[in-house]
Design an enzyme around this catalytic site. Structure first.
Site, PDB file in Angstrom:
ATOM      1  N   GLY A  10       0.808  -1.213   0.000  1.00  0.00           N
ATOM      2  CA  GLY A  10       0.000   0.000   0.000  1.00  0.00           C
ATOM      3  C   GLY A  10       0.841   1.262   0.000  1.00  0.00           C
ATOM      4  O   GLY A  10       1.747   1.414   0.822  1.00  0.00           O
ATOM      5  N   GLY A  12      -0.461   4.414   0.353  1.00  0.00           N
ATOM      6  CA  GLY A  12      -1.206   5.517   0.949  1.00  0.00           C
ATOM      7  C   GLY A  12      -0.316   6.242   1.956  1.00  0.00           C
ATOM      8  O   GLY A  12       0.912   6.092   1.939  1.00  0.00           O
ATOM      9  N   PHE A  13      -0.927   7.001   2.849  1.00  0.00           N
ATOM     10  CA  PHE A  13      -0.149   7.750   3.820  1.00  0.00           C
ATOM     11  C   PHE A  13       0.693   6.828   4.699  1.00  0.00           C
ATOM     12  O   PHE A  13       1.856   7.099   4.960  1.00  0.00           O
ATOM     13  CB  PHE A  13      -1.066   8.604   4.695  1.00  0.00           C
ATOM     14  CG  PHE A  13      -1.588   9.813   3.992  1.00  0.00           C
ATOM     15  CD1 PHE A  13      -0.731  10.854   3.658  1.00  0.00           C
ATOM     16  CD2 PHE A  13      -2.928   9.930   3.649  1.00  0.00           C
ATOM     17  CE1 PHE A  13      -1.196  11.976   3.010  1.00  0.00           C
ATOM     18  CE2 PHE A  13      -3.393  11.059   3.000  1.00  0.00           C
ATOM     19  CZ  PHE A  13      -2.536  12.086   2.675  1.00  0.00           C
ATOM     20  N   GLU A 173     -18.013  18.037   2.945  1.00  0.00           N
ATOM     21  CA  GLU A 173     -17.270  18.849   1.979  1.00  0.00           C
ATOM     22  C   GLU A 173     -17.855  18.664   0.575  1.00  0.00           C
ATOM     23  O   GLU A 173     -17.959  19.613  -0.199  1.00  0.00           O
ATOM     24  CB  GLU A 173     -15.790  18.474   2.027  1.00  0.00           C
ATOM     25  CG  GLU A 173     -15.163  18.866   3.372  1.00  0.00           C
ATOM     26  CD  GLU A 173     -13.665  18.621   3.469  1.00  0.00           C
ATOM     27  OE1 GLU A 173     -13.218  17.516   3.082  1.00  0.00           O
ATOM     28  OE2 GLU A 173     -12.942  19.513   3.932  1.00  0.00           O
ATOM     29  N   ALA A 326      -5.818  10.392   7.988  1.00  0.00           N
ATOM     30  CA  ALA A 326      -4.451  10.396   7.474  1.00  0.00           C
ATOM     31  C   ALA A 326      -3.415  10.396   8.591  1.00  0.00           C
ATOM     32  O   ALA A 326      -2.400   9.692   8.516  1.00  0.00           O
ATOM     33  CB  ALA A 326      -4.250  11.611   6.561  1.00  0.00           C
ATOM     34  N   GLN A 327      -3.662  11.179   9.662  1.00  0.00           N
ATOM     35  CA  GLN A 327      -2.663  11.291  10.731  1.00  0.00           C
ATOM     36  C   GLN A 327      -2.398   9.958  11.447  1.00  0.00           C
ATOM     37  O   GLN A 327      -1.268   9.672  11.814  1.00  0.00           O
ATOM     38  CB  GLN A 327      -3.098  12.350  11.750  1.00  0.00           C
ATOM     39  CG  GLN A 327      -2.733  13.760  11.331  1.00  0.00           C
ATOM     40  CD  GLN A 327      -1.230  13.942  11.125  1.00  0.00           C
ATOM     41  OE1 GLN A 327      -0.408  13.359  11.826  1.00  0.00           O
ATOM     42  NE2 GLN A 327      -0.871  14.719  10.116  1.00  0.00           N
TER      43      GLN A 327
END
Lengths: 455, 455
Positions: A10, A12-13, A173, A326-327
Site C-alpha cells: 500500500g 497511501g499515507f 465537503e 491520514a494522521q
C-alpha cells in the site's frame, strides 16, 4: 550479504511515510501497490467537483520516491500472505509474482462499505479512488447538462436533486462543493434551467454533522451548510438506492427522494486482504474487517508483521478507537519504521504506539471551515486558512502544491472550474459494469493469458 | 418576432469560431455537441504523455461562451438532418430531441480512420478525443510499469517497444514525446529496467516524415527524431495490428515488430453524419467521406447549409485540396458567420472562401520544432518559441494558458510529468469493449429507457 527485506503493501499515507522514514536504514524495501500513484484522498471531492485535476492529488509513486535508492516499486494487488514462508503473493497486471520479506508492513487502506447493500454501489459511487472521483465528476456535471434538455418539470427536478449520504468530513465537503457549483459557478450558463434551483441533500443516520468534531463545531458546520442552501436530513437512515432515487427512513416515516445523482460517503470496510491476514495469523477482526493489533501495531504472535492506517482497530489511551484519518496512518507508518530500525540496531523495543491528535479540519465552502485543534475550536475564515496551509503541507510534491494553489484561486477567488472534463467511458462505466459484469476484470485476465501464450 | 435560427453541429474550431463571429448578430444559435467541452486537438499527445491535464485542453463550452447571450448549448449527437423541414434530429443523453434551423453550420469534425481495418482500433488507439488520450496515457505509462515486472528479456523488449503509425504532425510529436519520456523523464525510476532501452518506432507508408512541410523541413525533422533516438521506418505499410505486435511491409519484405503499445495517428474519415447529409442533399463525397462543397462552403442546392472544417473537400486556388487543420476550420467558421450576417443585412454574397495559409508547425522535442511560415522555413529553438506562442494564442481561456505554461515548464525545464494518472477503467476499457461489446452503448440505451419508464 542480503540486507533485511521490508515489504510494504500500500502506497497511501501509512505505507509512504513508513518508506520515507526508512530512507537511510540498512534495508531493501519492496512497495506493492495496485496503482502507480499515491493518492491524497482528502481532496478527492475537489476532483469530483472540477476544482483539481487527478494528477494534482495523485503524484506517481516513482517520482515521489525517486531520490530514495532502497525501494523497489512494484505494481499489483497482494492476494495472499504466507506467514510461515514469509512470502507475499501478488497479482500483477498480466503477471503474478511473489515477494519474500523479513518484515512486512500492511498498509492497504480501507474500501467503501455499503453496509451489506452492495447493489447501492451501482447507483451511488463511493469516494475512495480516482475512478470514483472522475465518475462522480461525470455524473455531477452531466446532471446539469441533462436537466437542461428535459421538458417535464418532474424530470428537471429529479436531475437537479443531489443526495450525499454520510455527513462526515468527506460527505460534508462534497455537499458544500455541489452547492457552490449550483449557486456560484454554474448560474448563467444554461438557457432552460436555473442551477440555483438545484437541491443538495445531505443525509446521515446520526443526529449531527461532523459528529466526531463535537457539539460546538457540529452546530457551526450545520449553520454554514444551511447558508449554502444544503438541506441536512439527520437521524435519517438510507434503506434503498436505485437509478432514479433514494429511499429513507426518517422521524417522519418512510420517504422516497427522487434523485438521479447520489454520492456515498458513509462507511468503510477493510479490504479482503485484512481478512486473509487475520485467517493465517489468528488475529481478530471487527465488524468492518479491521484487525485488532497489538499496542506496537503488530499482529499477535507475529512481531515481524506491522499493520498501519485505516486497517487497524486499536484504542487510544482514553479507550477511544483510533479514527480512520491520514494522521493515524502517517504516525503509524513512522512508528513501524522506527521500530524496524531499532530492532536492526539491536536496541530494545520502544514504547507502544501513541497517537498524537493534531486536530480535525473540514471546509464547508470557500473561505469557511471548521477546525478542532487540541482544545481550540475555530470556524470561519481563520479555520479556512489553517485548512489551506495543512492541506498544502501534506500534498506531496512542490509542483502539485503550486498547481493546487492556482486552481484554488481560480475556483474560490474566481468562479471557474478548470477541470470539468469527464470521458464518455467514465460517465457510463459503473452502470455498465452493474448490468453486464465487470468487463475490465475479464480483460485483465485475458491480458494475463496473452502474456503467457500470445507471443 | 422569431429571430433567424442558426444551428451549429460541433464545438470544434470551426463551430466555435463561427459562433463567436455571430456574437452580435440578430440570430438565435443552438450548438449541438456530443461532449460538454471544446477540444484543442493539437495538444492531445501532451495529455497522452502526461504533460497536461485533460481540463487544460478541453474547456467547458458553457464557460467559453458564458458572455455570449444568443447561444443555447445542447448535449447530444446529431443523427439526422431533414433538409426539407429544416430540422436536425439529436440523440441526447437519455433523451432524443429535434432542433429547427434557418441556417445550418455542420462542423462535426473528423474521426480516426483505419482504412477499413477497424479491428486495428482495439490494439492501436487513435488520437482524436480525450478518451483516446487518457487510454494511451494508461497504456504508455503502464507499459514501463509492466516491463519492470517481467523476467524474460523477450517480454521486457516487447513491453518497451512503442510503435506510432503515421508520421504527420500528430504521430511525429507523439513519437518525440515518448522518446523524451524514455530518455529524459523516466530513467532512474525503475529497479529492473532501463527506460532508455525503449525502442520508439515511427512508421509511415510515405517516403518522408511531415510530408506536407516540404523536403527541407522533412529532412530536419528526421534528423531531430534520430537525435532523440526514434527509429523512423518510411515506405512502410502496416498490414496487421494485434495485441502483441504489428505486421509491416517494408522494402526489405514482410516483417513483424513485437510491441505491446501501438498508437494510430494515420488517417481520418468523416463521421457518419457527413454521409447522411450527402444522401439527403445529393452532395458528393470523397473516399474519406468528406463533402465536396461549393466555393462558398455551402452544400450544392442548399445555400442555407454550410459545412466547415475537417468535413470538407475543397481545393484552394492552386488546385490543392485544403488540409484538415485548425486554421481551415477557424477561417471556414468565420467565413460562414460573415456570409450569414451579410444575408441578414440584405447584402450581396461575398467572395468565395479563400484559405489563408498561416503556416505549419510541429515540435519534435523540447526546445526544438520545425515551422513553415509563408516562404520561411525555420527549425530549432526559434521555431519552438513560435510553436509555444501560437499554441498559447489558440488555447482557449486565460486560465488554461497559465496552467499550460506552468506544466510546460515542469516538463521541459524540469524532468517531471505532472499528469500521469490513468484510471483502472481506462487502462482496460477498449480491450474490454473489443471482446465483450460496448457496454457503454448498452448502458446509454438503458438510461434512455429508465428516463421514460423509471419514475
Amino acid at each position: 550479504m542480503q540486507r533485511h527485506r521490508v515489504v510494504v503493501i500500500g502506497a497511501g499515507f501509512g505505507g509512504l511515510f513508513a518508506i520515507k522514514a526508512l530512507k537511510n536504514a540498512p534495508v531493501d524495501i519492496t512497495l506493492i501497490n495496485g496503482t502507480a500513484y499515491h493518492l491524497f484522498q482528502p481532496l478527492l471531492y475537489q476532483v469530483a467537483t472540477g476544482i483539481l485535476s487527478q494528477g494534482e492529488i495523485a503524484p506517481p509513486i516513482r517520482e515521489v520516491l525517486k531520490r530514495q535508492d532502497n525501494v523497489d516499486v512494484r505494481l499489483g494487488w497482494a492476494s495472499k500472505i504466507d506467514v510461515d514462508k514469509k512470502v507475499v503473493s501478488v497479482e500483477g497486471p498480466g503477471i503474478d509474482y511473489e515477494v519474500g520479506y523479513d518484515t512486512l508492513i500492511v498498509a492497504a487502506g480501507a474500501a467503501q462499505s455499503y453496509f451489506g447493500n452492495d447493489s447501492f454501489a451501482d447507483h451511488a459511487p463511493g469516494m475512495k479512488n480516482i475512478d470514483d472521483a472522475l465518475e462522480l465528476r461525470a455524473r455531477i456535471f452531466g446532471a446539469f447538462e441533462i436537466a437542461d434538455l428535459q421538458t417535464e418539470q418532474e424530470d428537471i427536478d429529479r436531475w437537479l436533486t443531489f443526495v450525499v449520504v454520510g455527513a462526515g468530513p468527506t460527505g460534508t465537503e462534497m455537499a458544500g462543493q455541489i452547492a457552490e457549483l449550483a449557486h456560484r459557478n454554474l448560474p448563467g450558463q444554461y438557457k432552460h434551467i436555473d442551477p440555483r434551483k438545484a437541491r443538495i441533500i445531505l443525509v446521515d443516520a446520526l443526529p449531527a454533522v461532523l459528529n466526531t468534531f463535537g457539539d460546538h463545531l457540529s452546530t457551526r458546520a450545520l449553520r454554514q451548510l444551511h447558508l449554502l442552501g444544503v438541506e441536512v436530513e439527520l437521524n435519517t437512515k438510507v434503506v434503498g438506492v436505485d437509478a432514479t432515487g433514494i429511499e429513507v427512513e426518517t422521524e417522519r416515516g418512510h420517504e422516497r427522494i427522487p434523485s438521479m445523482t447520489k454520492v456515498w460517503a458513509a462507511g468503510v470496510s477493510a479490504p479482503p486482504l485484512a481478512r486473509k491476514l487475520a485467517e493465517v495469523t489468528g488475529a481478530k477482526t471487527d465488524r468492518a474487517g479491521r484487525i485488532f493489533v497489538q499496542p506496537d501495531l503488530t499482529v499477535p504472535g507475529h512481531p515481524e508483521i506491522f499493520v498501519v492506517g485505516d486497517l487497524i482497530n486499536l484504542d487510544d489511551e482514553h479507550g477511544q478507537q483510533l479514527p480512520g484519518v491520514a494522521q493515524v496512518a502517517i504516525q503509524g507508518g513512522r512508528y513501524a519504521a522506527k521500530a524496524i530500525k531499532a530492532r536492526l540496531a539491536g536496541k530494545p523495543a520502544g514504547k507502544p504506539f501513541k497517537y498524537f491528535d493534531k486536530g480535525s479540519l473540514a471546509t464547508i465552502s470557500r473561505f469557511s471551515a471548521v477546525a478542532s485543534i487540541g482544545k481550540l475550536r475555530l470556524d470561519g475564515f481563520l479555520a479556512w486558512l489553517i485548512w489551506v496551509a495543512v492541506h498544502l503541507f501534506y500534498l506531496v510534491g512542490f509542483k502539485n502544491r503550486v498547481s493546487a494553489v492556482m486552481h484554488w484561486a481560480i475556483s474560490f477567488l474566481g468562479r471557474g472550474r478548470s477541470e470539468r472534463v469527464a470521458t464518455v467511458q467514465q460517465a457510463f462505466a459503473r452502470r455498465a459494469i452493474h448490468e453486464y459484469g465487470d468487463p475490465f476484470e475479464r480483460a485483465r485476465e485475458e491480458i494475463a493469458e496473452e502474456h503467457v501464450s500470445g507471443r
